[in-house]
Design an enzyme around this catalytic site. Structure first.
Site, PDB file in Angstrom:
ATOM      1  N   THR A  12       0.806  -1.215   0.000  1.00  0.00           N
ATOM      2  CA  THR A  12       0.000   0.000   0.000  1.00  0.00           C
ATOM      3  C   THR A  12       0.839   1.264   0.000  1.00  0.00           C
ATOM      4  O   THR A  12       0.514   2.245  -0.677  1.00  0.00           O
ATOM      5  CB  THR A  12      -0.946   0.008   1.221  1.00  0.00           C
ATOM      6  OG1 THR A  12      -1.836  -1.098   1.120  1.00  0.00           O
ATOM      7  CG2 THR A  12      -1.747   1.288   1.291  1.00  0.00           C
ATOM      8  N   SER A  61       1.579  -7.650  -1.121  1.00  0.00           N
ATOM      9  CA  SER A  61       2.248  -8.522  -0.154  1.00  0.00           C
ATOM     10  C   SER A  61       1.624  -9.907  -0.072  1.00  0.00           C
ATOM     11  O   SER A  61       2.217 -10.819   0.506  1.00  0.00           O
ATOM     12  CB  SER A  61       2.288  -7.879   1.231  1.00  0.00           C
ATOM     13  OG  SER A  61       1.001  -7.738   1.778  1.00  0.00           O
ATOM     14  N   THR A  94       0.855  -4.509   4.120  1.00  0.00           N
ATOM     15  CA  THR A  94       0.481  -4.898   5.478  1.00  0.00           C
ATOM     16  C   THR A  94      -0.142  -6.285   5.570  1.00  0.00           C
ATOM     17  O   THR A  94      -0.225  -6.844   6.670  1.00  0.00           O
ATOM     18  CB  THR A  94      -0.491  -3.870   6.082  1.00  0.00           C
ATOM     19  OG1 THR A  94      -1.653  -3.762   5.248  1.00  0.00           O
ATOM     20  CG2 THR A  94       0.180  -2.500   6.199  1.00  0.00           C
TER      21      THR A  94
END
Length: 329
Positions: A12, A61, A94
């Site tokens: 992000t 991720s 995250t």
């Protein structure tokens, strides 16, 4: 000015949405900046450290895996060979940030601070937390007090331990928390303040060496739910799993059918670890669990228990030795 390496892996904090109000579904654009571009977007970094941006990759991720962790660890090791380098900051999505942090915490042999950072809002978003989080992470990496604390996670002006931190909310800025123990410290403007240490072993003092490994042992996670019959565990064993982590009910036990499947797996030479699905507290490691050849995960989340079990299996397949490893890290 202390020299800090900033590695960008995507996520992000590297993302650009359609406009400043595009703060949730921005990923649909697949627009991500590399580390030099992110650093250039936060010129304030130059006021706190000599930041050297290093492009690694720009991915979501959710695409992270053992292979990427191995490459990232290798890059950190190469950068750490520079005697003038004071610390490393790794920008990361995250979704799996806590897993990457723990994998590095168990495998890096560096004595300089390594700090993981991400954001909940894209760099282009209104009130993006990316610039402040990155600045805080650089401050932490540059602070001599950050040495010897293992891999650190910094978001929302809070410093967390890689082993203990968990993402707890999909969108709130205070998503990263340590449920049982709380933060290690805080970043207040230019001040980095610590209040506690982790007692478990962490980088650089670990027994795991993955530098020469081409792949990690397959370990899968089985989630308990009402009526689960053990099919998932048996399917993972059939697929070649060398280890299973059971995310059981609190305080850890799965259904009876699932426990029978775990005993079958252990009898077939597969290592089994019992964690809990609730996100806090110690998993059961009583007489019945041990009699079945299963190891309690302590208070590790199922996904972190998976990482530790995979690393343990690079050294041993004995339940007693795996139990020692889980009591150590």
């Amino acid at each position: 000015m202390r020299k800090i390496a900033f590695i960008g892996t995507g996520g992000t904090m590297s993302s650009l949405g359609e406009d400043s109000l595009d703060i949730l579904d921005y990923g649909r654009h697949e627009r991500r900046l590399d580390a030099p571009a992110i650093a250039a977007a936060v010129p304030e970094l130059a006021r706190v450290a000599d930041v050297r941006a290093v492009a690694f990759r720009a991915i979501d991720s959710s695409a992270m895996d053992f292979s990427a962790w191995h490459e990232l660890a290798t890059l950190c090791t190469e950068l750490g060979a520079d005697p003038d380098l004071a610390g490393i900051v790794i920008g990361h999505g995250t979704a799996t940030l806590e897993e990457t942090a723990y994998a590095l915490d168990l495998t890096l042999k560096l004595d300089i601070p390594v700090v993981m950072v991400g954001s909940q809002r894209p760099l282009s978003g209104l009130s993006s937390d990316a610039p402040a989080n990155l600045l805080g992470a650089v401050r932490v990496a540059a602070d001599p007090a950050s040495r010897g604390r293992g891999v650190l996670v910094v978001l929302n002006d809070e410093i967390q331990a890689a082993r203990d931190v968990a993402k707890t909310s999909t969108a709130r800025l205070q998503t990263f928390r340590t449920p049982d123990f709380g933060v290690l410290g805080q970043v207040d403007g230019p001040h980095v303040r610590y209040y506690r240490r982790s007692e478990r072993r962490h980088m650089p003092d670990t027994e795991f060496d993955v530098a020469a490994l081409a792949a990690m042992p397959r370990v899968d996670i089985v989630l308990s739910y009402a009526g689960a019959d053990g099919t998932a565990a048996r399917a993972f064993v059939a697929a070649g799993a060398r280890g299973l982590v059971q995310a059981g009910f609190a305080p850890g036990m799965p259904t009876e059918a699932e426990f029978e499947a775990l005993r079958e797996a252990v009898a077939a030479g597969v290592a089994a670890v019992l964690a809990t699905r609730v996100g806090s507290g110690v998993a059961l490691d009583g007489e019945r669990v041990r009699a079945g050849g299963v190891v309690g995960a302590d208070n590790l989340s199922p996904w972190k228990a998976r990482i530790l079990l995979a690393l343990a299996l690079t050294r041993t397949s004995e339940a007693a030795e795996i139990r020692r490893i889980f009591a150590t890290y």
